[in-house]
Design a protein around this motif. Structure first.
Motif, PDB file in Angstrom:
ATOM      1  N   GLY B  59       0.824  -1.211   0.000  1.00 61.24           N
ATOM      2  CA  GLY B  59       0.000   0.000   0.000  1.00 61.24           C
ATOM      3  C   GLY B  59       0.853   1.253   0.000  1.00 61.24           C
ATOM      4  O   GLY B  59       0.611   2.192  -0.768  1.00 61.24           O
ATOM      5  N   THR B  60       1.880   1.264   0.838  1.00 60.58           N
ATOM      6  CA  THR B  60       2.755   2.432   0.917  1.00 60.58           C
ATOM      7  C   THR B  60       3.451   2.673  -0.418  1.00 60.58           C
ATOM      8  O   THR B  60       3.482   3.802  -0.921  1.00 60.58           O
ATOM      9  CB  THR B  60       3.812   2.225   2.020  1.00 60.58           C
ATOM     10  OG1 THR B  60       3.141   1.867   3.226  1.00 60.58           O
ATOM     11  CG2 THR B  60       4.619   3.476   2.246  1.00 60.58           C
ATOM     12  N   ALA B  61       3.984   1.603  -0.993  1.00 60.71           N
ATOM     13  CA  ALA B  61       4.715   1.747  -2.250  1.00 60.71           C
ATOM     14  C   ALA B  61       3.810   2.308  -3.342  1.00 60.71           C
ATOM     15  O   ALA B  61       4.162   3.274  -4.023  1.00 60.71           O
ATOM     16  CB  ALA B  61       5.288   0.394  -2.684  1.00 60.71           C
ATOM     17  N   ILE B  62       2.623   1.725  -3.478  1.00 65.61           N
ATOM     18  CA  ILE B  62       1.730   2.168  -4.560  1.00 65.61           C
ATOM     19  C   ILE B  62       1.250   3.596  -4.312  1.00 65.61           C
ATOM     20  O   ILE B  62       1.187   4.416  -5.234  1.00 65.61           O
ATOM     21  CB  ILE B  62       0.543   1.201  -4.708  1.00 65.61           C
ATOM     22  CG1 ILE B  62       1.055  -0.179  -5.167  1.00 65.61           C
ATOM     23  CG2 ILE B  62      -0.482   1.732  -5.710  1.00 65.61           C
ATOM     24  CD1 ILE B  62      -0.016  -1.208  -5.371  1.00 65.61           C
ATOM     25  N   ALA B  63       0.930   3.916  -3.060  1.00 65.55           N
ATOM     26  CA  ALA B  63       0.420   5.261  -2.752  1.00 65.55           C
ATOM     27  C   ALA B  63       1.465   6.323  -3.083  1.00 65.55           C
ATOM     28  O   ALA B  63       1.178   7.300  -3.786  1.00 65.55           O
ATOM     29  CB  ALA B  63       0.027   5.343  -1.281  1.00 65.55           C
ATOM     30  N   ILE B  64       2.697   6.132  -2.599  1.00 67.42           N
ATOM     31  CA  ILE B  64       3.724   7.152  -2.847  1.00 67.42           C
ATOM     32  C   ILE B  64       4.022   7.242  -4.344  1.00 67.42           C
ATOM     33  O   ILE B  64       4.095   8.334  -4.914  1.00 67.42           O
ATOM     34  CB  ILE B  64       5.025   6.838  -2.074  1.00 67.42           C
ATOM     35  CG1 ILE B  64       4.749   6.799  -0.568  1.00 67.42           C
ATOM     36  CG2 ILE B  64       6.089   7.882  -2.367  1.00 67.42           C
ATOM     37  CD1 ILE B  64       5.968   6.439   0.257  1.00 67.42           C
ATOM     38  N   ALA B  65       4.166   6.078  -4.998  1.00 67.79           N
ATOM     39  CA  ALA B  65       4.496   6.084  -6.426  1.00 67.79           C
ATOM     40  C   ALA B  65       3.443   6.863  -7.217  1.00 67.79           C
ATOM     41  O   ALA B  65       3.770   7.685  -8.071  1.00 67.79           O
ATOM     42  CB  ALA B  65       4.603   4.655  -6.954  1.00 67.79           C
ATOM     43  N   THR B  66       2.158   6.605  -6.907  1.00 67.62           N
ATOM     44  CA  THR B  66       1.105   7.251  -7.686  1.00 67.62           C
ATOM     45  C   THR B  66       1.064   8.757  -7.450  1.00 67.62           C
ATOM     46  O   THR B  66       0.996   9.542  -8.397  1.00 67.62           O
ATOM     47  CB  THR B  66      -0.260   6.635  -7.337  1.00 67.62           C
ATOM     48  OG1 THR B  66      -0.162   5.226  -7.447  1.00 67.62           O
ATOM     49  CG2 THR B  66      -1.336   7.151  -8.264  1.00 67.62           C
ATOM     50  N   VAL B  67       1.116   9.170  -6.180  1.00 66.43           N
ATOM     51  CA  VAL B  67       1.035  10.610  -5.897  1.00 66.43           C
ATOM     52  C   VAL B  67       2.205  11.348  -6.545  1.00 66.43           C
ATOM     53  O   VAL B  67       2.017  12.390  -7.192  1.00 66.43           O
ATOM     54  CB  VAL B  67       0.990  10.863  -4.373  1.00 66.43           C
ATOM     55  CG1 VAL B  67       1.135  12.349  -4.082  1.00 66.43           C
ATOM     56  CG2 VAL B  67      -0.303  10.330  -3.779  1.00 66.43           C
ATOM     57  N   LEU B  68       3.410  10.804  -6.428  1.00 69.63           N
ATOM     58  CA  LEU B  68       4.578  11.479  -7.002  1.00 69.63           C
ATOM     59  C   LEU B  68       4.481  11.525  -8.525  1.00 69.63           C
ATOM     60  O   LEU B  68       4.779  12.542  -9.151  1.00 69.63           O
ATOM     61  CB  LEU B  68       5.876  10.776  -6.602  1.00 69.63           C
ATOM     62  CG  LEU B  68       6.244  10.801  -5.129  1.00 69.63           C
ATOM     63  CD1 LEU B  68       7.689  10.377  -4.936  1.00 69.63           C
ATOM     64  CD2 LEU B  68       6.038  12.176  -4.535  1.00 69.63           C
ATOM     65  N   PHE B  69       4.043  10.428  -9.121  1.00 65.03           N
ATOM     66  CA  PHE B  69       3.918  10.381 -10.576  1.00 65.03           C
ATOM     67  C   PHE B  69       2.920  11.437 -11.048  1.00 65.03           C
ATOM     68  O   PHE B  69       3.144  12.132 -12.036  1.00 65.03           O
ATOM     69  CB  PHE B  69       3.467   8.985 -11.007  1.00 65.03           C
ATOM     70  CG  PHE B  69       3.463   8.772 -12.498  1.00 65.03           C
ATOM     71  CD1 PHE B  69       4.637   8.455 -13.158  1.00 65.03           C
ATOM     72  CD2 PHE B  69       2.291   8.879 -13.230  1.00 65.03           C
ATOM     73  CE1 PHE B  69       4.649   8.260 -14.531  1.00 65.03           C
ATOM     74  CE2 PHE B  69       2.300   8.680 -14.608  1.00 65.03           C
ATOM     75  CZ  PHE B  69       3.480   8.368 -15.253  1.00 65.03           C
ATOM     76  N   GLN B  70       1.818  11.563 -10.317  1.00 66.22           N
ATOM     77  CA  GLN B  70       0.807  12.543 -10.712  1.00 66.22           C
ATOM     78  C   GLN B  70       1.323  13.961 -10.522  1.00 66.22           C
ATOM     79  O   GLN B  70       0.941  14.870 -11.252  1.00 66.22           O
ATOM     80  CB  GLN B  70      -0.481  12.308  -9.931  1.00 66.22           C
ATOM     81  CG  GLN B  70      -1.075  10.939 -10.265  1.00 66.22           C
ATOM     82  CD  GLN B  70      -2.524  10.805  -9.891  1.00 66.22           C
ATOM     83  OE1 GLN B  70      -3.009  11.482  -8.991  1.00 66.22           O
ATOM     84  NE2 GLN B  70      -3.229   9.919 -10.565  1.00 66.22           N
ATOM     85  N   THR B  71       2.188  14.163  -9.540  1.00 65.95           N
ATOM     86  CA  THR B  71       2.756  15.492  -9.348  1.00 65.95           C
ATOM     87  C   THR B  71       3.645  15.879 -10.523  1.00 65.95           C
ATOM     88  O   THR B  71       3.523  16.981 -11.061  1.00 65.95           O
ATOM     89  CB  THR B  71       3.557  15.549  -8.037  1.00 65.95           C
ATOM     90  OG1 THR B  71       2.660  15.378  -6.946  1.00 65.95           O
ATOM     91  CG2 THR B  71       4.276  16.880  -7.896  1.00 65.95           C
ATOM     92  N   ILE B  72       4.535  14.959 -10.954  1.00 68.25           N
ATOM     93  CA  ILE B  72       5.451  15.362 -12.026  1.00 68.25           C
ATOM     94  C   ILE B  72       4.756  15.399 -13.381  1.00 68.25           C
ATOM     95  O   ILE B  72       5.210  16.093 -14.278  1.00 68.25           O
ATOM     96  CB  ILE B  72       6.744  14.510 -12.101  1.00 68.25           C
ATOM     97  CG1 ILE B  72       6.426  13.031 -12.236  1.00 68.25           C
ATOM     98  CG2 ILE B  72       7.629  14.753 -10.910  1.00 68.25           C
ATOM     99  CD1 ILE B  72       7.659  12.202 -12.516  1.00 68.25           C
ATOM    100  N   THR B  73       3.647  14.670 -13.547  1.00 64.03           N
ATOM    101  CA  THR B  73       2.965  14.746 -14.830  1.00 64.03           C
ATOM    102  C   THR B  73       1.823  15.757 -14.803  1.00 64.03           C
ATOM    103  O   THR B  73       1.150  15.951 -15.813  1.00 64.03           O
ATOM    104  CB  THR B  73       2.372  13.381 -15.246  1.00 64.03           C
ATOM    105  OG1 THR B  73       1.514  12.931 -14.191  1.00 64.03           O
ATOM    106  CG2 THR B  73       3.457  12.360 -15.456  1.00 64.03           C
ATOM    107  N   ALA B  74       1.601  16.406 -13.649  1.00 65.54           N
ATOM    108  CA  ALA B  74       0.562  17.424 -13.501  1.00 65.54           C
ATOM    109  C   ALA B  74      -0.801  16.925 -13.972  1.00 65.54           C
ATOM    110  O   ALA B  74      -1.463  17.552 -14.789  1.00 65.54           O
ATOM    111  CB  ALA B  74       0.944  18.706 -14.244  1.00 65.54           C
TER     112      ALA B  74
END
Lengths: 252, 326
Positions: B59-74
């Motif tokens: 859960g932690t891995a997927i949550a952080i990966a998704t939020v960060l990915f969405q931040t850099i792709t706006a």
């Protein structure tokens, strides 16, 4: 002083900015005018390191913009482009707070807060400061972004069409503010403007661009002349003196 | 008009939301540990504890990966899994079994296996990202389409190779790639936890810059963030986290989308220091709480992965239909 040395930018075979060498004097308001597609915004983007140059170099007080660390430049120069889309949900005050990031890296000090409050005051955003950006009109959002750039408190302020979406009152307020920042705080303000009357009334120096080149440059009175303007815009423009100011008329 | 909208903002602060989420996560964990526990506690606690450890890690891995990915792709719709990153991981593993055989795969120490797969992932996903997002136009629908096509390509390539290898190798491979939230491989969990802890410290140091990245490329550069450098770091972080979660659970496409958007919904702030913990807590609640409901209410009739993917898929379609405004 902002100095561009033979700056060019091309997209494929299309040369958008063509070998521009230009000195923009420090302290004062400089407006860049010219028809659509003249390369004004592209030039501004290259000066502010948002866009890579195809050739040439830009220095700001002797610092090469492509070689100076970005965070050092961010304390000397700020830039606001035309379209600012933000996907995050953020309030006006928080956005303006980001203007202090170059100075405090996210931890706001008392001094930062006073800069933020001043910027909110200057742009008449007090009533909107806790609203989210996506709840604002285009003009209100534009003012919020300009406030962020003001809070950044840099010697050089570059604004690309800052009057977009603004009504007459706020457009005039914005230009007065820039005038004041230049005269009282000694800032160097560079604006891309479409309204040549705003340019005439409030700038010290005007640069006219056409087809990627600098077509003419000089102090306001030298530039706001029918023959100069008609040549740049390829249309009939008359200039009248009203109340000691040069006003262009190009309607009809 | 303005006043109506102002009143619509919630009265509870993001901090209070985080406390509520933490309480819910704790309740889920306690429920998972004790409900229906018959017999020897010294067996039940470590057994179920390992499952919770596994779910929390994933859960932690997927949550952080998704939020960060969405931040850099706006954007709020694309996730690493939708862009085919975890299918890429599965392909990397398949290629390895294809060329070296299932035995070599099973014989390799987990640590070595994981390190090298992650390294390959970091390299490949960075290339893929640069190619996709490096160009001027970033039409969201085009990106979704390209991502899905890539996902299908990676899956099909993997599928082809899986058909060509011998059945023993296939069994080894399939076992390692099946989506299941119940992995209790202690060695792999240990490595994953270390990886996540390391990445966590890294993310912590990037937090202020991440908030600025949220404002878009131009504003971030204006504010002095070294944009390319920061985005590259975030990409490496995302690749590591996707490797962790895929190694543990197999590809899950829509789970990240679900938890990230729930986090944005309940937190209503742009700050990563609030959004990231919220997303992590929501994924733990979803996984652990979901598992409790599944086991106790539905009596294991179906797999949690299927339900989560179904709900997440519906959310994805709803968001696409609503448009890319966000």
């Amino acid at each position: 002083m902002i100095r561009t040395q033979s700056v060019s930018r091309s997209y494929g075979d299309n040369l958008v900015v063509d070998n521009v060498t230009l000195d923009i004097p420090a302290r004062g308001v400089t407006s860049i005018i010219g028809p659509n597609g003249a390369g004004k915004s592209t030039l501004l983007s290259m000066v502010s390191r948002l866009l890579d140059m195809s050739a040439g170099s830009v220095t700001i007080d002797g610092m090469d913009v492509t070689k100076t660390p970005s965070d050092v430049l961010a304390r000397r120069l700020s830039i606001l482009r035309q379209d600012n889309h933000i996907s995050a949900r953020i309030t006006v005050r928080d956005l303006i707070g980001f203007g202090r990031y170059p100075h405090s890296k996210g931890r706001l000090t008392v001094e930062d807060r006073s800069h933020i409050d001043k910027a909110i005051d200057y742009l008449d955003l007090g009533a909107l400061s806790d609203r989210f950006l996506d709840e604002l009109s285009g003009g209100q959002r534009q003012r919020a972004f300009v406030a962020m750039v003001l809070a950044q408190d840099t010697d050089y302020v570059l604004l690309d069409e800052p009057l977009n979406n603004l009504d007459m009152k706020h457009a005039m307020g914005m230009m007065k503010l820039m005038r004041q920042a230049a005269s009282e705080l000694g800032k160097t303000v560079v604006l891309v403007l479409h309204d040549i009357n705003f340019a005439s009334w409030y700038s010290d120096y005007i640069v006219a661009m056409k087809d990627g080149k600098v077509a003419a440059q000089g102090p306001g009175p030298e530039m706001i002349r029918p023959e100069v303007l008609s040549e740049i815009y390829e249309m009939d423009i008359k200039v009248h003196e009203i109340g000691g100011q040069l006003i262009s008329v190009y309607y009809g | 008009m303005a006043d109506i909208r102002a009143q619509a903002t919630p009265v509870i602060s993001p901090r209070q939301v985080l406390i509520i989420l933490a309480a819910l996560a704790a309740v889920s964990i306690v429920a998972f540990m004790v409900i229906g526990a018959k017999g020897n506690w010294s067996f039940i606690l470590p057994f179920r504890g390992a499952k919770i450890w596994s779910m929390a890690t994933i859960g932690t891995a997927i949550a952080i990966a998704t939020v960060l990915f969405q931040t850099i792709t706006a954007n709020r719709i694309l996730t690493p899994s939708i862009m085919g990153f975890d299918a890429l991981f599965a392909l990397v593993r398949t290629v390895q079994v294809f060329f070296l055989g299932g035995l070599s795969y099973a014989m390799l120490p987990d640590q070595l296996q994981f390190t090298y797969e992650t390294a390959v992932m970091v390299g490949l996903s960075t290339l893929l990202f640069r190619w996709l997002f490096g160009r001027a136009s970033r039409d969201l629908y085009l990106l979704v389409l390209v991502g899905i096509v890539f996902g299908v390509l990676f899956r099909s390539l993997g599928g082809l190779m899986q058909r060509l290898i011998n059945p023993n190798d296939f069994a080894v491979l399939q076992d390692s790639l099946f989506a299941s939230f119940n992995t209790t491989d202690q060695t792999l969990l240990g490595i994953s936890t270390i990886a996540i802890a390391g990445v966590g410290i890294w993310v912590w140091r990037l937090l202020p810059a991440l908030d600025v990245l949220n404002l878009g490329r131009d504003t971030a550069i204006n504010l002095g963030v070294n944009y390319n450098h920061t985005v590259s770091q975030v990409l490496v972080i995302v690749a590591i986290l996707v490797s962790v979660s895929t190694a543990l659970v197999g590809p899950v496409t829509f789970f990240g989308l679900l938890v990230a958007n729930l986090a944005y919904l309940v937190i209503r702030s742009h700050r990563h220091i609030l959004i990231l913990p919220a997303a992590i807590l929501i994924s733990i609640i979803t996984l652990v709480g979901g598992q409790v409901v599944l086991e106790r209410v539905f009596g294991y009739d179906t797999a949690l992965a299927i339900i989560i993917e179904f709900v997440g898929g519906v959310v994805f379609i709803a968001m696409l239909l609503r448009g890319s405004r966000t």
